[in-house]
Design a protein around this motif. Structure first.
Motif, PDB file in Angstrom:
ATOM      1  N   GLN A   1       0.840  -1.256   0.167  1.00  0.00           N
ATOM      2  CA  GLN A   1      -0.023   0.360  -0.349  1.00  0.00           C
ATOM      3  C   GLN A   1       0.404   1.493   0.063  1.00  0.00           C
ATOM      4  O   GLN A   1       0.612   2.304  -0.305  1.00  0.00           O
ATOM      5  CB  GLN A   1      -0.744   0.202   1.310  1.00  0.00           C
ATOM      6  CG  GLN A   1      -1.916  -0.973   1.311  1.00  0.00           C
ATOM      7  CD  GLN A   1      -3.223  -1.732   0.096  1.00  0.00           C
ATOM      8  OE1 GLN A   1      -3.728  -0.326  -0.214  1.00  0.00           O
ATOM      9  NE2 GLN A   1      -2.532  -2.225  -0.795  1.00  0.00           N
TER      10      GLN A   1
ATOM     11  N   ASN B   1      -0.326   4.503  -3.784  1.00  0.00           N
ATOM     12  CA  ASN B   1      -1.380   5.044  -3.756  1.00  0.00           C
ATOM     13  C   ASN B   1      -1.809   6.041  -3.907  1.00  0.00           C
ATOM     14  O   ASN B   1      -2.079   6.874  -2.979  1.00  0.00           O
ATOM     15  CB  ASN B   1      -1.373   4.069  -2.313  1.00  0.00           C
ATOM     16  CG  ASN B   1      -2.812   3.807  -1.679  1.00  0.00           C
ATOM     17  OD1 ASN B   1      -3.385   3.981  -1.850  1.00  0.00           O
ATOM     18  ND2 ASN B   1      -2.470   2.669  -0.375  1.00  0.00           N
TER      19      ASN B   1
ATOM     20  N   GLN C   1      -9.842   1.585  -6.062  1.00  0.00           N
ATOM     21  CA  GLN C   1      -8.322   1.994  -5.503  1.00  0.00           C
ATOM     22  C   GLN C   1      -7.355   2.209  -6.505  1.00  0.00           C
ATOM     23  O   GLN C   1      -7.721   1.900  -7.800  1.00  0.00           O
ATOM     24  CB  GLN C   1      -7.628   0.162  -4.883  1.00  0.00           C
ATOM     25  CG  GLN C   1      -5.910   0.372  -4.635  1.00  0.00           C
ATOM     26  CD  GLN C   1      -6.152   0.982  -3.168  1.00  0.00           C
ATOM     27  OE1 GLN C   1      -6.348   2.501  -3.386  1.00  0.00           O
ATOM     28  NE2 GLN C   1      -5.391   0.372  -2.396  1.00  0.00           N
TER      29      GLN C   1
ATOM     30  N   ASN D   1      -7.378  -4.965  -2.743  1.00  0.00           N
ATOM     31  CA  ASN D   1      -6.580  -3.902  -2.549  1.00  0.00           C
ATOM     32  C   ASN D   1      -5.553  -3.255  -3.240  1.00  0.00           C
ATOM     33  O   ASN D   1      -4.904  -2.384  -2.945  1.00  0.00           O
ATOM     34  CB  ASN D   1      -6.543  -4.052  -1.381  1.00  0.00           C
ATOM     35  CG  ASN D   1      -5.206  -4.720  -0.816  1.00  0.00           C
ATOM     36  OD1 ASN D   1      -4.915  -6.097  -1.597  1.00  0.00           O
ATOM     37  ND2 ASN D   1      -4.507  -5.247   0.045  1.00  0.00           N
TER      38      ASN D   1
END
Length: 326
Positions: free
Chosen positions: A200, A204, A216, A228
Motif C-alpha cells: 500500500q 497509493n 483503488q 486492495n
C-alpha cells in the motif's frame, strides 16, 4: 559498584531507550528521465513462441531486482486466456554495470534489455518486443452536458487543489465542489515509479464516488489483482483482471455509478452499484457496494456526494476529469 562501571551501564540503558531512526521513505519518481536504469527494463513484452502468442510483464523491485510473469495468449486485456493456473513468477537481477536482466525458469532463459526479451528454450530462440500500451479512452472528450471538473486548460472545480505545472495535472488529496447522484465519470491518472516501495506504499491513492465508495489506485503492475490493488473495491471485490499498466503511464477509469436508494425516513432500500472499465477493459460490472469503503470521508446517506481523489502520502497525478449526470 565502581563509578566507571556505573557510567557505562547508564550509558547502555540510555542508548537502549533511544527510538530507532525511522526508515527513509522510498523515493517516488514522476518522470522517466529521473527514474534510472531499472525503469528502462520494466514493462510489457509480446511475441510468439512457435504458434503460441505470449505476453511478458517485468516489474522493478528496486536495487537491480526484478520479477517477471508470462501470460499464455498475450497480455492481460489483449489476448491472455485468463487462466491463472499456469502463471508462475520468476526473479531476475541486473548486475552492477549491466544493462540487461536474466531470468531462469526450468529450461528457459530470458534476457531483457528494455527493448526486447530474448527467450531461449530447448535450443530455440525467440525475440519478444517491448510494447507500450495506452488506454483507448485516453483523452476522451466530455459529452455535451457533462460537468467538467478539470481539463488542464483553465477549468478546475477542485477547491484548494494544487497543480503539477510540469504535467499540467492535479495533485492528490482533492474534493470536487460539485456533488453527484447517479452518474458516469472519466478520470485519467498517473502513478509514480517507486521501485523500493511495497504494498500500500507503492503509488497509493483512490477514486471515491460520492466521497464514499473507493476504486483503488495503486501501482499493481504485474501483480495478482486483489481487492486492495489497482482497480479493486477494498474488501468488496477484486478486479476481474489486473489491467494496471506500468507506472508513469497515463491510465483511465471509466465508471458508471448508481447511487444507493432510500425511503422517506432515510432507510436504505437498495445498495449502490458500480461498473468500472480500467484502461478500457471491464473489471467490475454492476457490482453492489454494501457500504462506504475504508477511509471514506463521507458517511452513507441519501445526499449527493463529491468526487474525492485520496492523498495516501504518494504523488499521484490526475487530469481530464468529467462527470455526466444521469
Amino acid at each position: 559498584m565502581r563509578p566507571l562501571l556505573i557510567v557505562l551501564l547508564l550509558g547502555s540503558l540510555l542508548h537502549a531507550q533511544q527510538p530507532a531512526a525511522p526508515k527513509p521513505k522510498p523515493r517516488a519518481y514522476l518522470s522517466a528521465e529521473e527514474a534510472g536504469e531499472d525503469f528502462i527494463i520494466q514493462g510489457e513484452y509480446t511475441g510468439k513462441l512457435g504458434v503460441l502468442a505470449v505476453g511478458f510483464q517485468v516489474w522493478a523491485k528496486g536495487k537491480g531486482e526484478f520479477e517477471a510473469i508470462a501470460f499464455h495468449g498475450g497480455l492481460p486485456g489483449a489476448g491472455w486466456n485468463e487462466d491463472r493456473r499456469p502463471l508462475q513468477r520468476v526473479q531476475g537481477t541486473r548486475e552492477a554495470g549491466q544493462k540487461t536482466v536474466t531470468f531462469h525458469h526450468q529450461k528457459s532463459i530470458v534476457i531483457v534489455d528494455g527493448r526486447t526479451a530474448e527467450v531461449e528454450e530447448n535450443g530455440v530462440k525467440v525475440t519478444l518486443k517491448k510494447e507500450t500500451r495506452t488506454s483507448p479512452t485516453l483523452g476522451a472528450k466530455p459529452p455535451e452536458g457533462a460537468v467538467v471538473l478539470f481539463d488542464g486548460q483553465g477549468v478546475n472545480r477542485f477547491p484548494k487543489s494544487k497543480i503539477d505545472e510540469k504535467l499540467h495535472a492535479l495533485q492528490e488529496g482533492i474534493t470536487s465542489e460539485d456533488t453527484f447522484h447517479d452518474c458516469s465519470l472519466h478520470v485519467e491518472f498517473m502513478l509514480p515509479f517507486m521501485p523500493e516501495a511495497r504494498g500500500q506504499g507503492r503509488g497509493n491513492s483512490g477514486l471515491y464516488l460520492q466521497g464514499r465508495y473507493e476504486v483503488q489506485m495503486l501501482d499493481s503492475f504485474a501483480l495478482e489483482g486483489k481487492d486492495n490493488e489497482c482497480g479493486g473495491l477494498y474488501k468488496i471485490a477484486s478486479p476481474r483482471i489486473n489491467m494496471c499498466l506500468p507506472p508513469l503511464t497515463w491510465q483511465t477509469y471509466d465508471v458508471d455509478f448508481t447511487a444507493a436508494k432510500y425511503d422517506e425516513t432515510g432507510q436504505k432500500l437498495v445498495n449502490a452499484k458500480i461498473t468500472v472499465k480500467h484502461n478500457g477493459v471491464l473489471i467490475h460490472e454492476n457490482q453492489e457496494l454494501p457500504g462506504p469503503t475504508a477511509s471514506a470521508p463521507h458517511k452513507e446517506n441519501a445526499m449527493p456526494g463529491p468526487v474525492y481523489l485520496q492523498n495516501h502520502g504518494n504523488p499521484v497525478r490526475y487530469r481530464n476529469i468529467w462527470v455526466m449526470r444521469k
